[in-house]
Design a protein around this motif. Structure first.
Motif, PDB file in Angstrom:
ATOM      1  N   ALA A 277      -3.907  -3.442   2.953  1.00 57.38           N
ATOM      2  CA  ALA A 277      -4.583  -2.869   1.781  1.00 57.38           C
ATOM      3  C   ALA A 277      -4.293  -1.379   1.669  1.00 57.38           C
ATOM      4  O   ALA A 277      -4.060  -0.856   0.569  1.00 57.38           O
ATOM      5  N   LEU A 278      -4.276  -0.673   2.797  1.00 61.59           N
ATOM      6  CA  LEU A 278      -3.966   0.755   2.779  1.00 61.59           C
ATOM      7  C   LEU A 278      -2.515   0.993   2.365  1.00 61.59           C
ATOM      8  O   LEU A 278      -2.222   1.921   1.603  1.00 61.59           O
ATOM      9  N   ALA A 279      -1.600   0.142   2.855  1.00 57.42           N
ATOM     10  CA  ALA A 279      -0.187   0.295   2.511  1.00 57.42           C
ATOM     11  C   ALA A 279       0.028   0.082   1.014  1.00 57.42           C
ATOM     12  O   ALA A 279       0.819   0.789   0.374  1.00 57.42           O
ATOM     13  N   GLU A 280      -0.672  -0.920   0.452  1.00 62.74           N
ATOM     14  CA  GLU A 280      -0.554  -1.172  -0.987  1.00 62.74           C
ATOM     15  C   GLU A 280      -1.088   0.011  -1.795  1.00 62.74           C
ATOM     16  O   GLU A 280      -0.512   0.399  -2.820  1.00 62.74           O
ATOM     17  N   LEU A 281      -2.180   0.598  -1.328  1.00 64.50           N
ATOM     18  CA  LEU A 281      -2.751   1.770  -2.003  1.00 64.50           C
ATOM     19  C   LEU A 281      -1.786   2.947  -1.935  1.00 64.50           C
ATOM     20  O   LEU A 281      -1.553   3.633  -2.941  1.00 64.50           O
ATOM     21  N   LYS A 282      -1.199   3.173  -0.769  1.00 67.82           N
ATOM     22  CA  LYS A 282      -0.251   4.274  -0.595  1.00 67.82           C
ATOM     23  C   LYS A 282       0.976   4.074  -1.481  1.00 67.82           C
ATOM     24  O   LYS A 282       1.494   5.031  -2.077  1.00 67.82           O
ATOM     25  N   GLN A 283       1.454   2.827  -1.598  1.00 70.07           N
ATOM     26  CA  GLN A 283       2.611   2.534  -2.444  1.00 70.07           C
ATOM     27  C   GLN A 283       2.280   2.789  -3.914  1.00 70.07           C
ATOM     28  O   GLN A 283       3.111   3.311  -4.671  1.00 70.07           O
ATOM     29  N   ARG A 284       1.062   2.434  -4.306  1.00 72.93           N
ATOM     30  CA  ARG A 284       0.658   2.642  -5.699  1.00 72.93           C
ATOM     31  C   ARG A 284       0.588   4.136  -6.027  1.00 72.93           C
ATOM     32  O   ARG A 284       0.963   4.559  -7.129  1.00 72.93           O
ATOM     33  N   ILE A 285       0.133   4.942  -5.100  1.00 71.37           N
ATOM     34  CA  ILE A 285       0.038   6.389  -5.320  1.00 71.37           C
ATOM     35  C   ILE A 285       1.428   7.011  -5.373  1.00 71.37           C
ATOM     36  O   ILE A 285       1.717   7.863  -6.224  1.00 71.37           O
TER      37      ILE A 285
END
Length: 631
Positions: A277-285
């Protein structure tokens, strides 16, 4: 009639030829019913176990069929352990029996494979693990992290508190990380004097102790104190770091992956789902910025409810460790966002977190808040105003790149929810009147950057001047100065009227680069003035309330210290020691033999009214005390 297999009809060390007919009948009924009655007299289990020992250690020496039964015997003893393993005496003998039989042929360089798992029963380290560790020492090879972990988990001489068992996966991961950080490829174990001699003391009184062959020259590294103390230090450090998460699990055993619990751990110890979930958030940013409600952010990370301020601070630190900044910046005292409040997430650099807020940044932030309030006065913040404010942030060279990036995130939120003048009043009150004049005049200049000053903007500016305790009529002078391109703070007696600023050029709005350059200089001047207000304005963070858990030191035996407890465990691993052998063990453990034996035997007399050892050369271990020692 049937006999009660639960009834105690035997002595603790039974012999078939000496028990009563009633006991024999009960024993035979236990055998015929599948040897599985959970509360059966443990004497019957031992009677059966004696027969298994004889089958392995006597019959299998000469009978090939008996030797072929050994795998079946191992499986049967493990089954019995699953039923009767709570009996300490049977657990001790049966677990050591299985471990001893599993060795078979001693593998060269056993350490090149994964270490054996810790035994689920018994008090001794697995034989295979001790062999591999000894081979590492003999070959002068560094001990890998997974072997070091297997050592500390299997060795009762290494004290382990509640977090080690309650947070098994997190502890294993953290221990290996810390071990590799400190020792690289691994520590090289000493080639100590004590040789590995593995002995199985049979439960049956009619059979002698059994020795494992093929161990010539392999040191017994578990008899050393130096390496064990280094491992103990690492265990203690990891335990301290895991204590908050352990306390959370103790209170919330059903939600181990909830955000509230994970925030007690370093991000690299979070479970795969949370890290995804954190990796997906970082990718979105990416390299930019994302705005979402705080509730959505917490929900993405499986929050089980509202987060306290301490948890929000921890979340901000966790995001920062992944180079994700969050605005509002709770780490510098901003209020805790509610679930419905928007937050801005943006990419940061590795060293941005060390900058935090400075007086210059705080001044620029308040200037920006005032500018947003003025820009939004007409009910609609124009693209030109947004562009200008963003360009201003880029041009503030007296601030670091990290601060300018955070100010843009701050601007993004403030334009959606402009601050009220009342909320800014407290921050501006400490300014002297000349400084307030400069700030107010700057805002008057900023208000007409889009080519006109609306009545709503004039009305708000009047409120700004009133808030700053300035003469509202001076606003018109400042507007005239701004429209003429002069610097803020210049004296001007002729007031201007709203709308007297230059009109928009044909074909759309065009930014006046000369005016922007002037505003940049004015902004730096205002920031310098405002910085005086924030020199000592650093809010203190509340301390976490830590509730310590009461945990037992599992490495201590009847009050002995760690070194003497470790010596005792080695001592009772054999039935007999020569003086030279036991002197080598004491030397490896940095103990004086006579003093160590005196302390151990004094403890035994105090607790059990009998000694641990008898004689001097050889030293014989008292068999009657084995079932009494809490090893």
């Amino acid at each position: 009639r049937g006999m009660n297999a639960y009834e105690r009809l035997t002595s603790y060390w039974p012999s078939y030829d000496s028990i009563s007919p009633e006991a024999r009948r009960a024993y035979l009924q236990w055998l015929s019913s599948g040897r599985k009655a959970p509360h059966a007299n443990i004497g019957y289990v031992f009677l059966f176990f004696y027969g298994l020992e004889r089958r392995v250690f006597v019959d299998a020496k000469t009978d090939q069929a008996a030797a072929g039964d050994i795998p079946i015997i191992i499986a049967e003893v493990e089954r019995l352990l699953s039923i009767y393993g709570k009996n300490n005496s049977f657990n001790n003998y049966a677990s050591r029996f299985v471990d001893f039989l599993r060795q078979g042929q001693i593998l060269a360089r056993r350490y090149q494979k994964a270490p054996p798992a810790p035994l689920p029963y018994g008090y001794e380290m697995p034989v295979e693990l001790r062999i591999g560790l000894g081979q590492l020492a003999a070959d002068k090879q560094p001990m890998p992290a997974d072997w070091a972990l297997a050592w500390v988990l299997s060795d009762h001489n290494v004290g382990k508190r509640t977090p080690v068992t309650r947070c098994k996966e997190a502890f294993a991961q953290l221990f290996c990380m810390r071990y590799e950080e400190r020792y690289g490829a691994g520590m090289v174990l000493p080639q100590n004097k004590t040789r590995l001699r593995l002995q199985y003391n049979t439960a049956s009184a009619g059979l002698p102790p059994q020795e494992l062959d093929g161990l010539s020259g392999i040191p017994d590294v578990t008899a050393t104190s130096a390496a064990r103390k280094k491992l103990q230090q690492l265990v203690d450090e990891c335990t301290v770091q895991l204590e908050p998460y352990s306390r959370y699990l103790g209170r919330n055993p059903d939600t181990p992956d909830a955000l509230e619990g994970l925030l007690q751990l370093p991000v690299n110890l979070w479970p795969p789902t949370a890290r995804t979930a954190l990796a997906e958030l970082k990718q979105r940013i990416g390299d930019g910025m994302v705005v979402m409600s705080f509730g959505e952010l917490a929900g993405r990370l499986q929050s089980a409810g509202s987060l306290s301020r301490e948890k929000v601070l921890t979340l901000a630190r966790a995001l920062e460790s992944l180079h994700i900044g969050i605005e509002p910046d709770v780490l510098t005292g901003s209020r805790t966002p509610k679930s419905e409040d928007n937050v801005a997430l943006f990419a940061t650099q590795a060293d941005d977190g060390d900058l935090r807020s400075s007086p210059a940044y705080s001044a620029a932030s308040v200037t920006l808040d005032l500018a947003c309030a003025v820009a939004a006065a007409d009910g609609d913040t124009s693209p030109q105003e947004i562009m200008l404010l963003s360009q201003h942030i880029d041009s503030w060279s007296h601030l670091s790149g990290a601060h300018r990036k955070r100010l843009k995130a701050h601007l993004r939120l403030q334009l959606n929810q402009p601050p009220t003048l009342q909320s800014l009043k407290m921050k501006l009150e400490p300014l002297a009147e000349p400084a307030k004049r400069v700030v107010a005049a700057f805002l008057a200049h900023l208000a007409q950057v889009d080519g006109e000053v609306s009545p709503a903007e004039v009305k708000l500016l009047e409120r700004v001047y009133k808030t700053l305790q300035l003469d509202p009529q001076s606003l018109y002078s400042d507007l005239h100065v701004a429209s003429s391109g002069s610097s803020v703070g210049s004296s001007q007696t002729t007031p201007s009227i709203p709308g007297a600023s230059p009109s928009k050029p044909v074909g759309g709005f065009a930014l006046d680069q000369e005016r922007i350059a002037q505003l940049q200089r004015e902004t730096e001047q205002v920031s310098a003035l405002l910085a005086q207000v924030f020199v000592d304005d650093k809010p203190a963070e509340p301390d976490d309330v830590v509730v310590e858990e009461t945990v037992e030191d599992t490495s201590s035996i009847c009050g002995l210290d760690a070194d003497h407890s470790a010596f005792l465990r080695v001592l009772v691993s054999r039935t007999e020691w020569s003086h030279d052998e036991l002197e080598a063990v004491a030397s490896d453990m940095e103990l004086m033999l006579d003093g160590a034996l005196e302390q151990i035997n004094d403890m035994a007399f105090e607790h059990f009214d009998m000694p641990v050892t008898e004689g001097e050369d050889p030293f014989e271990v008292n068999p009657d005390i084995m079932d009494k020692l809490p090893l």
